[in-house]
Write a protein that holds these residues in place. Structure first.
Motif, mmCIF file in Angstrom:
data_model
loop_
_atom_site.group_PDB
_atom_site.id
_atom_site.type_symbol
_atom_site.label_atom_id
_atom_site.label_comp_id
_atom_site.label_asym_id
_atom_site.label_seq_id
_atom_site.Cartn_x
_atom_site.Cartn_y
_atom_site.Cartn_z
ATOM 1 N N LYS A 4 -25.732 -5.573 -26.929
ATOM 2 C CA LYS A 4 -24.845 -4.937 -25.956
ATOM 3 C C LYS A 4 -25.241 -5.375 -24.551
ATOM 4 C CE LYS A 4 -22.830 -0.602 -24.530
ATOM 5 N NZ LYS A 4 -22.554 0.760 -24.913
ATOM 6 N N HIS A 5 -24.237 -5.780 -23.795
ATOM 7 C CA HIS A 5 -24.445 -6.173 -22.408
ATOM 8 C C HIS A 5 -23.519 -5.321 -21.550
ATOM 9 C CE1 HIS A 5 -26.655 -9.697 -23.808
ATOM 10 N NE2 HIS A 5 -25.699 -9.798 -24.722
ATOM 11 N N GLU A 6 -24.075 -4.616 -20.594
ATOM 12 C CA GLU A 6 -23.272 -3.792 -19.704
ATOM 13 C C GLU A 6 -23.191 -4.435 -18.324
ATOM 14 O OE1 GLU A 6 -23.429 0.751 -21.262
ATOM 15 O OE2 GLU A 6 -24.867 0.209 -19.712
ATOM 16 N N TYR A 7 -22.020 -4.320 -17.738
ATOM 17 C CA TYR A 7 -21.800 -4.773 -16.372
ATOM 18 C C TYR A 7 -21.766 -3.520 -15.516
ATOM 19 C CZ TYR A 7 -20.850 -9.011 -18.829
ATOM 20 O OH TYR A 7 -20.986 -10.107 -19.653
ATOM 21 N N VAL A 8 -22.684 -3.457 -14.564
ATOM 22 C CA VAL A 8 -22.930 -2.221 -13.827
ATOM 23 C C VAL A 8 -22.671 -2.418 -12.334
ATOM 24 C CG1 VAL A 8 -24.704 -0.501 -13.289
ATOM 25 C CG2 VAL A 8 -24.660 -1.563 -15.539
ATOM 26 N N TYR A 9 -22.008 -1.437 -11.743
ATOM 27 C CA TYR A 9 -21.813 -1.405 -10.295
ATOM 28 C C TYR A 9 -22.485 -0.137 -9.786
ATOM 29 C CZ TYR A 9 -19.696 -0.926 -5.710
ATOM 30 O OH TYR A 9 -19.515 -0.788 -4.359
ATOM 31 N N GLN A 10 -23.520 -0.292 -9.008
ATOM 32 C CA GLN A 10 -24.276 0.825 -8.424
ATOM 33 C C GLN A 10 -24.591 1.918 -9.444
ATOM 34 O OE1 GLN A 10 -22.440 2.169 -4.774
ATOM 35 N NE2 GLN A 10 -22.845 0.239 -3.757
ATOM 36 N N GLY A 11 -25.134 1.511 -10.575
ATOM 37 C CA GLY A 11 -25.567 2.445 -11.600
ATOM 38 C C GLY A 11 -24.477 2.910 -12.554
ATOM 39 N N LEU A 12 -23.237 2.508 -12.338
ATOM 40 C CA LEU A 12 -22.116 2.915 -13.179
ATOM 41 C C LEU A 12 -21.668 1.744 -14.046
ATOM 42 C CD1 LEU A 12 -19.876 5.063 -13.837
ATOM 43 C CD2 LEU A 12 -18.529 3.976 -12.025
ATOM 44 N N ALA A 13 -21.728 1.925 -15.360
ATOM 45 C CA ALA A 13 -21.255 0.870 -16.263
ATOM 46 C C ALA A 13 -19.745 0.769 -16.135
ATOM 47 C CB ALA A 13 -21.649 1.189 -17.701
ATOM 48 N N ILE A 14 -19.245 -0.424 -15.765
ATOM 49 C CA ILE A 14 -17.805 -0.599 -15.603
ATOM 50 C C ILE A 14 -17.213 -1.445 -16.736
ATOM 51 C CG2 ILE A 14 -17.830 -0.248 -13.115
ATOM 52 C CD1 ILE A 14 -17.634 -3.279 -12.754
ATOM 53 N N ALA A 15 -18.063 -2.103 -17.514
ATOM 54 C CA ALA A 15 -17.598 -2.883 -18.660
ATOM 55 C C ALA A 15 -18.782 -3.163 -19.577
ATOM 56 C CB ALA A 15 -16.968 -4.194 -18.207
ATOM 57 N N SER A 16 -18.470 -3.465 -20.821
ATOM 58 C CA SER A 16 -19.526 -3.852 -21.745
ATOM 59 C C SER A 16 -18.981 -4.840 -22.768
ATOM 60 C CB SER A 16 -20.114 -2.628 -22.464
ATOM 61 O OG SER A 16 -19.149 -2.044 -23.312
ATOM 62 N N GLU A 48 -10.474 3.202 -14.626
ATOM 63 C CA GLU A 48 -10.845 4.145 -13.567
ATOM 64 C C GLU A 48 -12.200 3.800 -12.962
ATOM 65 O OE1 GLU A 48 -12.975 5.599 -17.137
ATOM 66 O OE2 GLU A 48 -11.016 4.717 -16.793
ATOM 67 N N ARG A 49 -13.091 3.203 -13.730
ATOM 68 C CA ARG A 49 -14.401 2.795 -13.218
ATOM 69 C C ARG A 49 -14.268 1.580 -12.300
ATOM 70 N NH1 ARG A 49 -19.011 4.381 -16.930
ATOM 71 N NH2 ARG A 49 -18.207 6.248 -17.935
ATOM 72 N N TRP A 50 -13.389 0.632 -12.678
ATOM 73 C CA TRP A 50 -13.141 -0.524 -11.823
ATOM 74 C C TRP A 50 -12.497 -0.078 -10.520
ATOM 75 C CZ3 TRP A 50 -14.400 -5.643 -12.232
ATOM 76 C CH2 TRP A 50 -14.999 -6.042 -13.429
ATOM 77 N N LEU A 51 -11.555 0.844 -10.595
ATOM 78 C CA LEU A 51 -10.907 1.337 -9.378
ATOM 79 C C LEU A 51 -11.908 2.038 -8.466
ATOM 80 C CD1 LEU A 51 -7.532 2.647 -10.812
ATOM 81 C CD2 LEU A 51 -7.917 0.587 -9.432
ATOM 82 N N HIS A 52 -12.802 2.812 -9.050
ATOM 83 C CA HIS A 52 -13.851 3.470 -8.257
ATOM 84 C C HIS A 52 -14.718 2.420 -7.562
ATOM 85 C CE1 HIS A 52 -17.208 5.965 -7.059
ATOM 86 N NE2 HIS A 52 -17.993 5.119 -7.698
ATOM 87 N N ALA A 53 -15.127 1.390 -8.308
ATOM 88 C CA ALA A 53 -15.981 0.340 -7.735
ATOM 89 C C ALA A 53 -15.259 -0.392 -6.604
ATOM 90 C CB ALA A 53 -16.411 -0.639 -8.831
ATOM 91 N N LEU A 54 -13.975 -0.703 -6.808
ATOM 92 C CA LEU A 54 -13.209 -1.386 -5.762
ATOM 93 C C LEU A 54 -13.053 -0.508 -4.531
ATOM 94 C CD1 LEU A 54 -10.466 -3.095 -7.928
ATOM 95 C CD2 LEU A 54 -12.169 -4.268 -6.513
ATOM 96 N N ALA A 55 -12.720 0.772 -4.744
ATOM 97 C CA ALA A 55 -12.553 1.696 -3.609
ATOM 98 C C ALA A 55 -13.858 1.825 -2.836
ATOM 99 C CB ALA A 55 -12.090 3.061 -4.109
ATOM 100 N N ASP A 56 -14.972 1.912 -3.554
ATOM 101 C CA ASP A 56 -16.267 2.048 -2.901
ATOM 102 C C ASP A 56 -16.642 0.773 -2.156
ATOM 103 O OD1 ASP A 56 -18.878 3.592 -2.582
ATOM 104 O OD2 ASP A 56 -19.568 1.714 -3.494
ATOM 105 N N TRP A 62 -7.350 -0.544 0.199
ATOM 106 C CA TRP A 62 -6.730 -1.074 -1.008
ATOM 107 C C TRP A 62 -6.105 -2.443 -0.791
ATOM 108 C CZ3 TRP A 62 -8.389 0.542 -5.353
ATOM 109 C CH2 TRP A 62 -8.849 1.847 -5.476
ATOM 110 N N ASP A 63 -5.635 -2.731 0.403
ATOM 111 C CA ASP A 63 -5.081 -4.058 0.680
ATOM 112 C C ASP A 63 -6.166 -5.123 0.548
ATOM 113 O OD1 ASP A 63 -2.471 -3.170 1.130
ATOM 114 O OD2 ASP A 63 -2.849 -2.831 3.267
ATOM 115 N N GLN A 64 -7.329 -4.823 1.083
ATOM 116 C CA GLN A 64 -8.454 -5.761 0.989
ATOM 117 C C GLN A 64 -8.920 -5.896 -0.465
ATOM 118 O OE1 GLN A 64 -11.823 -4.712 3.424
ATOM 119 N NE2 GLN A 64 -12.742 -6.737 3.222
ATOM 120 N N ALA A 65 -8.965 -4.788 -1.181
ATOM 121 C CA ALA A 65 -9.372 -4.818 -2.589
ATOM 122 C C ALA A 65 -8.382 -5.648 -3.406
ATOM 123 C CB ALA A 65 -9.466 -3.405 -3.146
ATOM 124 N N GLN A 66 -7.098 -5.429 -3.179
ATOM 125 C CA GLN A 66 -6.083 -6.180 -3.906
ATOM 126 C C GLN A 66 -6.182 -7.670 -3.589
ATOM 127 O OE1 GLN A 66 -2.061 -4.850 -3.385
ATOM 128 N NE2 GLN A 66 -1.205 -6.583 -4.497
#
Length: 77
Positions: A4-16, A48-56, A62-66
Motif C-alpha cells: 500500500k502506498h498513500e499519497y499524503v497532503y499535510q498528514g491527510l491521505a488523499i489517495a492510495s 473531498e480530500r483533494w478539494l480540501h488540499a487544493l483549497a488549503d 479556486w481560480d488559481q487552483a483550477q
C-alpha cells in the motif's frame, strides 16, 4: 515489499494505491493469456480530500487552483 502506498497532503491521505500481486489472480482464477495468475492492484482517492488540499494550498483561490489542475492536465496530454 510494501503493498500500500498513500499519497499524503499535510498528514491527510488523499489517495492510495494497493498492489495485490498475484493474490486475487490465484484465489479468483484470474489468468493471463499464457495461463499464469494475473497480478492486480487498485487505486482510491477522495474527491473531498483533494478539494480540501487544493483549497488549503491555494488559500481558497479556486481560480488559481483550477488553473493549476488544468496546467497539470495539459502536461499529461
Amino acid at each position: 515489499m510494501p503493498v500500500k502506498h498513500e499519497y499524503v497532503y499535510q498528514g491527510l491521505a488523499i489517495a492510495s494505491v494497493n498492489t495485490h500481486h498475484k493474490f486475487f489472480g490465484e484465489r479468483c482464477s484470474i489468468s493471463l493469456t499464457g495461463g499464469g495468475p494475473a497480478s492486480t492492484s487498485c487505486v482510491g482517492f477522495g474527491v473531498e480530500r483533494w478539494l480540501h488540499a487544493l483549497a488549503d494550498h491555494f488559500d481558497g483561490d479556486w481560480d488559481q487552483a483550477q488553473g493549476a489542475v488544468e496546467k497539470a492536465g495539459e502536461s499529461l496530454a
